[in-house]
Write a protein that holds these residues in place. Structure first.
Motif, short mmCIF file in Angstrom:
data_model
loop_
_atom_site.label_atom_id
_atom_site.label_comp_id
_atom_site.label_asym_id
_atom_site.label_seq_id
_atom_site.Cartn_x
_atom_site.Cartn_y
_atom_site.Cartn_z
N THR A 4 19.53 63.65 33.83
CA THR A 4 18.82 64.16 33.25
C THR A 4 18.38 66.61 33.71
O THR A 4 17.70 65.98 35.28
N GLY A 5 18.21 67.00 32.94
CA GLY A 5 17.75 67.95 33.65
C GLY A 5 18.88 69.13 33.89
O GLY A 5 18.45 70.31 34.06
N ALA A 6 20.23 68.60 34.29
CA ALA A 6 21.23 69.45 35.17
C ALA A 6 21.48 70.30 33.59
O ALA A 6 21.59 70.51 32.28
N ARG A 7 21.63 71.56 34.39
CA ARG A 7 22.43 72.51 32.97
C ARG A 7 24.07 73.31 33.56
O ARG A 7 24.72 73.46 34.94
N ILE A 8 25.22 73.15 33.02
CA ILE A 8 26.35 74.00 33.27
C ILE A 8 27.17 74.68 32.10
O ILE A 8 26.58 74.26 31.32
N VAL A 9 26.58 75.86 32.97
CA VAL A 9 27.27 76.61 32.14
C VAL A 9 28.14 77.62 32.46
O VAL A 9 28.33 78.26 33.39
N ALA A 10 29.48 77.73 31.21
CA ALA A 10 31.19 78.13 31.85
C ALA A 10 31.06 78.69 30.74
O ALA A 10 30.92 78.35 29.46
N LYS A 11 31.62 80.30 31.25
CA LYS A 11 31.77 81.55 30.47
C LYS A 11 33.17 80.82 29.73
O LYS A 11 33.78 81.85 28.78
N GLY A 12 33.93 80.26 30.51
CA GLY A 12 35.51 80.21 30.03
C GLY A 12 35.60 78.44 29.62
O GLY A 12 34.25 78.18 28.90
N ASP A 13 36.38 77.59 29.88
CA ASP A 13 36.33 76.64 29.52
C ASP A 13 35.36 75.43 30.52
O ASP A 13 35.62 75.42 31.65
N LEU A 14 35.11 74.94 29.63
CA LEU A 14 34.29 72.71 30.52
C LEU A 14 34.96 72.26 30.50
O LEU A 14 35.16 71.34 29.04
N LEU A 15 35.12 71.71 31.24
CA LEU A 15 36.40 70.36 30.83
C LEU A 15 36.10 69.53 32.46
O LEU A 15 35.87 69.82 33.35
N LEU A 16 35.75 68.44 31.83
CA LEU A 16 35.55 67.19 32.69
C LEU A 16 37.01 65.61 31.69
O LEU A 16 37.34 65.47 30.88
N ALA A 17 37.40 65.36 32.95
CA ALA A 17 37.92 64.35 32.81
C ALA A 17 37.80 63.03 34.14
O ALA A 17 37.67 63.10 35.29
N ALA A 18 37.79 61.83 33.61
CA ALA A 18 38.07 60.64 33.97
C ALA A 18 39.14 59.95 33.90
O ALA A 18 38.89 59.39 32.44
#
Length: 452
Positions: free
Chosen positions: A436-450
């Motif tokens: 909670t409260g985290a900020r993720i800012v990518a001007k390119g792609d944001l890739l999440l893989a699990a």
């Protein structure tokens, strides 16, 4: 305070090479023999710096190494007994406990125009071999071997370390090889043979940047930032048990236990600015198939029986953690951005094989082989933190591997019985947990893989 125009290099290295061997022979109407070899190696290696350092480059390395083509600890026993009654026992144990650390002490200031490299390397290799042969009207051979390691490896920046300059790497790596080999043979009117081999590989491997509690104590780089922890477990065991006579019985057991924790941790309120940024934790298990199998048991006689149990148990915990209040940022040109990678990986390649043979008027066999990984955790944990990049951000919690389990049993006689099981169980957990409260800012792609 240290100020030089060139580089600063601090290195601590330990390369142990311990060998023990016993040989025993017993003969007579009643011959009883016992041979033991036991090695217990304990070591601590530390490399560190503190204060204010101004230099072109800085390298801090603590290492425990394996001598080329040899072992850290090698234990061998050979025993034989012959007589009307022959009994022989052999036992070999090789154990290593090692602690390696490399660090920059808390509150230090590093002004390094080039590369700062903080590295801990902890490599061990243990080998145990027990060999027993007996002959007589009544013959019994008992052999056991054990090879084990318990290692702790850490590389870190202490609390409130300030770094300015080119590139920074904080890496902890370790490889532990454990091999146990046992041979037991008994031949007589009644021959009974028992052989067991065990390996145990326990490790904790950590690369970290400790919590920041003072303002202005940041990591500001014009090049790359890399925080990486990686461990490789190389366990294996080999058992050969043979018994022959009017009554023949062979028993064999092989056990391999691997428990490995790998962590790459960014502490609370740590600020990192770099052109490329990598945080990674990687866990490997590599247990190859042996020629002839891990266990081979043979029994022959009018009444013959054999049993084998080969078990490998794996527990992996692999974590990349970013603490509350942390700020990680990849700066640079959006047209040609650097990498921002946070990843965890569990890699399991393991094989198990038991081979049994019995021949007699009445013969019976039972064999079990298994590889189990009930704890196979690969996780990224991001607290109330900020992650920013002029390009893409890649978060990956993955697993991979290949597991092979085989049981091969052959029985010959007027009456035969064979039972056997082969089991491979992997229960992977792959998670990316963004708090909670985290900020993720990518001007390119944001890739999440699990996944695995």
């Amino acid at each position: 305070n240290t100020k030089v125009t060139g580089g600063v290099n601090v290195t601590a290295t330990f390369t142990p090479n311990i060998y023990a061997k016993t040989f025993g022979v017993s003969a007579g109407v009643a011959a009883v023999g016992a041979s033991f070899a036991d090695i217990d190696l304990v070591s601590t290696v530390t490399a560190s710096v503190a204060g204010t350092i101004t230099a072109a480059n800085l390298t801090v390395t603590g290492r425990q190494l394996v001598p080329g083509g040899d072992y850290s600890a090698e234990a061998r026993t050979v025993g034989s007994a012959g007589g009307l009654i022959g009994v022989d026992a052999t036992d070999s144990d090789a154990r290593t406990t090692s602690n390696v650390s490399s660090f920059v002490a808390g509150g230090s200031t590093l002004n390094i125009t080039g590369t700062t490299a903080i590295g801990a390397v902890n490599n061990t290799s243990q080998y145990a071999d027990a060999n027993s042969n007996t002959g007589g009207l009544i013959a019994a051979g008992i052999s056991t071997s054990y090879a084990g390691s318990n290692t702790t490896t850490e590389a870190y920046l202490g609390s409130n370390v300030k770094v300015t300059g080119g590139s920074l790497s904080v890496t902890a790596t370790g490889t532990d090889r454990n091999f146990a080999e046992t041979t037991s043979g008994s031949y007589g009117l009644a021959g009974v043979s028992s052989a067991s081999a065990e390996t145990r590989t326990t490790s904790t491997t950590t690369a970290r940047v400790d919590n920041r509690t003072q303002s202005g104590r940041i990591i500001d780089l014009t090049g790359n930032f890399r925080l990486a922890a990686e461990h490789t477990a190389l366990p294996n065991s080999k058992v050969r048990s043979e018994a022959g006579g009017l009554f023949g019985g062979a028993g064999a057991e092989a056990d391999n236990t691997i428990t490995s924790t790998v962590q790459a941790n960014i502490g609370n309120n740590v600020n990192v600015y770099a052109k490329n940024l990598t945080v990674e934790a990687i866990n490997h298990v590599n247990k190859p198939m042996l020629d002839g199998g891990n266990i081979r048991g043979e029994a022959g006689g009018l009444i013959a029986g054999g049993g084998a149990d080969s078990v490998t148990t794996i527990s992996l915990t692999t974590l990349a953690t970013i603490g509350d209040g942390a700020w990680l940022e990849v700066e640079g040109d959006p047209a040609s951005p650097g990498n921002f990678i946070v990843r965890t990986l569990n890699d399991i390649v393991a094989s198990e094989k038991a081979v049994l043979f019995a021949a007699g008027g009445l013969s019976g066999l039972f064999g079990d082989a298994s590889i189990t990984a009930n704890n196979d955790l690969s996780r990224i944990q991001i607290g109330n933190a900020d992650l920013k990049s002029v390009g893409a951000i890649n978060l990956s919690a993955r697993g991979q591997g290949n597991v092979v389990v085989l049981v091969d049993a052959e029985a010959y006689g007027a009456g035969t019985l064979i039972t056997g099981t082969a089991e491979g169980v992997l229960r992977p957990t792959n998670e990316i947990d963004i708090g909670t409260g985290a900020r993720i800012v990518a001007k390119g792609d944001l890739l999440l893989a699990a996944g695995t």
